[in-house]
Write an enzyme that holds these catalytic residues in place. Structure first.
Site, mmCIF file in Angstrom:
data_model
loop_
_atom_site.group_PDB
_atom_site.id
_atom_site.type_symbol
_atom_site.label_atom_id
_atom_site.label_comp_id
_atom_site.label_asym_id
_atom_site.label_seq_id
_atom_site.Cartn_x
_atom_site.Cartn_y
_atom_site.Cartn_z
ATOM 1 N N GLU A 1 95.150 31.538 -21.576
ATOM 2 C CA GLU A 1 94.050 30.874 -20.884
ATOM 3 C C GLU A 1 94.525 30.487 -19.491
ATOM 4 O OE1 GLU A 1 92.237 27.577 -22.875
ATOM 5 O OE2 GLU A 1 91.791 28.706 -24.712
ATOM 6 N N GLU B 1 95.383 26.625 -30.138
ATOM 7 C CA GLU B 1 96.050 25.422 -29.631
ATOM 8 C C GLU B 1 96.496 24.507 -30.774
ATOM 9 O OE1 GLU B 1 93.136 23.955 -26.883
ATOM 10 O OE2 GLU B 1 93.738 25.352 -25.321
#
Length: 623
Positions: A273, A201
């Site tokens: 995810e 991320e």
């Protein structure tokens, strides 16, 4: 966009019914090969034209994430088998750097639940592939996002960038140690690891694509050729332009494959995810949950690869729970001890209602599934009432004199636990103002409790608290004690220098107080072992209580702390984690392997309790 926004996308955004002609034609011609297993032979895993290829055939990654550091090692195989029985073919694994390197150059890759090599080998033994996410940064609601807190001992540290030599040196040292353990486990060498993630991320933090490119180069220099993936929010990647060319693009909480494919070109796009549940913070009204069934159904119908974050969450044992905060360090949200996450496999390994829903969906797209493993035994025990064992105030180590309050990390190289700030204050009635308390302080005058300061409950206040307490001096000089407890370091966003203790100033009547005596109370094993027991019953908050629990049979249990205030619980020397009557968590999970037949010692440190409350064992996290 914070991680909480990913959940909204995951649950509300419909899967785009988008399959490129290339992908659709390949899927129709070959289908998904369910027969290929990690059998110890070398296999070829490639990033094909908008699809994953295993030995040249289209392959759908059906992954569920779990973290060995959050699971007692005795249960690793059980949890892997639970994921397999749900219909998954891959386990996604974070490596928490700070669980492996406690001090600079001090690595432990073997003891307790740190032996990730063994965990990955168990995945292969159970015919499961692995998607490895080794960091160096992982987020994961883990303390400091997995980075070692010792980095915060450098006053001007900058993380997740090559511009800081302290960070760069530490990353190289970490890769030098873990890469040789990982390399033999890659699929090309007969192992189960299909793919490696580069950082995590990153677009939610920075925009330096060169940082990701250099990380990939460093892995390759250490014998790991990939393939590689990144995982991030689609909006962040678009804004920051941090797609790593040639890597698979994992979407976090998004299913806009059409837009993502324009960024990734011919590289595969998948759900890096997908959130069947969500994390819970201290002070939340209730435990968070999710609803992922419709999204999973559409992913399966389209043949899209995915990773469920998480299929099994486990527990933030010890000091490992992390925290979130705004970029200016306000709106602090520490994560609870449980990492149940509303996952389909709950904290102690039981199949939930969602597990069976997902299993039914997955079974329609997979070979016959194995029988669901039985849940581990669980026990309850009757209420026991601890007794006062030791007073923190009788166990203060030597103090250090400082002109102004400073953070734990800078004063004592202390990562967690407590710090005491003490000084004399003059005989003048005045308001006491505390600025920069991280994260929870109890205030005393001449040994008498005055009030507390909470970075969570004063979340509207700037930068991690400025709190004014009523006048505490009544005409005579007195001793001021400020005992500061810490939660985990912030592990997401820009607030990555979240040092603990008092990081700003203390003022009395508007005048800044200087010249402090400061004591380190890390609550580590060494400190606990040397506690001097009480002689007389203590009355000042800051007491260690002890109880003996006799067990004739062993099993998992949830220890109910609902009668207590705020503190820590150890069982036979193992720190289960934090409890707090703010909720929503009131029970701490203890695995059967941490109990023993016969007498068990329970040790509690409570910041407020002066009279012990009963403790009992329950069979569920929720009351």
């Amino acid at each position: 966009m914070q991680r909480r926004d990913f959940l909204k996308l995951s649950l509300l955004a419909p899967c785009a019914a988008y399959m490129t002609p290339t992908w659709a034609a390949a899927a129709q011609a070959h289908g998904v090969d369910h027969a290929l297993l990690p059998d110890g032979r070398s296999h070829g895993f490639e990033l094909g034209a908008q699809q994953f290829l295993l030995d040249g055939k289209p392959f759908q990654i059906r992954s569920g994430e779990m973290h060995p550091t959050r699971i007692p090692a005795e249960y690793w195989q059980h949890r892997i088998r639970m994921a397999k029985a749900m219909g998954l073919n891959t386990i996604a694994v974070y490596l928490m750097w700070n669980a492996l390197e406690s001090e600079p150059g001090v690595f432990d890759l073997k003891t307790g639940n740190r032996d990730f090599v063994h965990f990955i080998e168990l995945c292969q033994q159970e015919d499961m592939w692995v998607y490895l996410r080794p960091g160096p940064y992982v987020c994961a609601e883990w303390d400091f996002g997995g980075l070692p807190p010792y980095l915060l001992r450098h006053p001007d540290i900058r993380v997740r960038t090559w511009s800081d030599p302290h960070y760069t040196q530490a990353v190289r040292r970490y890769l030098d140690v873990v890469a040789p353990a990982i390399a033999p486990l890659m699929v090309s060498r007969g192992g189960p690891i299909l793919m490696m993630q580069i950082e995590n991320e990153y677009a939610s933090f920075g925009h330096d694509l060169g940082y990701l490119e250099q990380l990939r180069t460093m892995w390759r220099e250490r014998g790991i050729e990939g393939p590689f993936s990144i995982s991030d929010g689609l909006a962040q990647v678009q804004k920051q332009k941090t797609y790593l060319p040639g890597a698979a693009l994992g979407l976090d909480g998004d299913t806009d494959f059409a837009t993502a494919q324009t960024i990734a070109s011919e590289a595969p796009v998948w759900v890096g995810e997908g959130y069947p549940g969500w994390l819970t913070h201290w002070g939340d009204k209730d435990f968070q949950r999710g609803d992922y069934a419709d999204t999973l159904r559409q992913l399966l119908e389209q043949g899209r690869s995915f990773n469920l974050y998480v299929v099994h969450g486990g527990t933030n044992f010890g000091f490992s729970a992390g925290a979130n905060a705004s970029g200016d360090y306000s709106h602090f949200e520490p994560v609870i001890t449980s990492y149940d996450y509303g996952a389909p496999i709950n904290e102690r390994g039981e199949a939930t209602t969602e597990y069976h829903t997902f299993r039914k969906l997955l079974a329609a797209h997979a070979p016959p599934l194995p029988v669901v493993p039985a849940s581990p035994p669980v026990i309850r025990f009757a209420a026991i009432t601890p007794v006062a064992h030791a007073s923190l105030w009788d166990n203060l180590p030597a103090y250090r004199v400082v002109k102004k309050p400073q953070a734990n990390e800078l004063l004592f190289a202390q990562d967690h636990g407590l710090v005491l700030y003490r000084r004399k204050i003059p005989a003048a009635a005045a308001t006491l103002a505390l600025d920069g308390v991280r994260d929870y302080a109890t205030v005393f005058r001449n040994g008498l409790y005055v009030d507390y300061v909470s970075r969570v409950q004063h979340a509207n206040l700037r930068g991690g608290n400025r709190v004014e307490l009523p006048a505490i001096v009544d005409g005579e000089a007195s001793q001021l004690d400020i005992l500061v407890d810490s939660f985990g370091h912030v592990g997401y966003g820009q607030a990555m220098a979240d040092r603990k203790g008092i990081v700003s100033s203390v003022r009395l009547g508007g005048e800044e107080l200087e010249d402090w005596d400061v004591s380190s109370l890390p609550l580590d094993d060494g400190y606990i072992r040397q506690l001097r027991p009480v002689v007389n019953e203590p009355s000042r908050p800051g007491i260690f209580f002890r109880a003996t629990l006799r067990l004739d049979q062993l099993g998992d249990s949830y220890i109910d702390m609902s009668g207590w205030g705020k503190g820590y619980l150890w069982v036979n020397g193992q720190l289960l984690g934090r409890y707090w009557n703010l909720g929503p968590q009131q029970r701490l999970y203890c695995p059967a392997s941490w109990f023993r037949h016969g007498d068990n010692e329970l040790l509690i440190f409570d910041l407020h309790q002066t009279v012990a409350a009963p403790i009992r064992g329950a069979t569920t996290l929720h009351a």
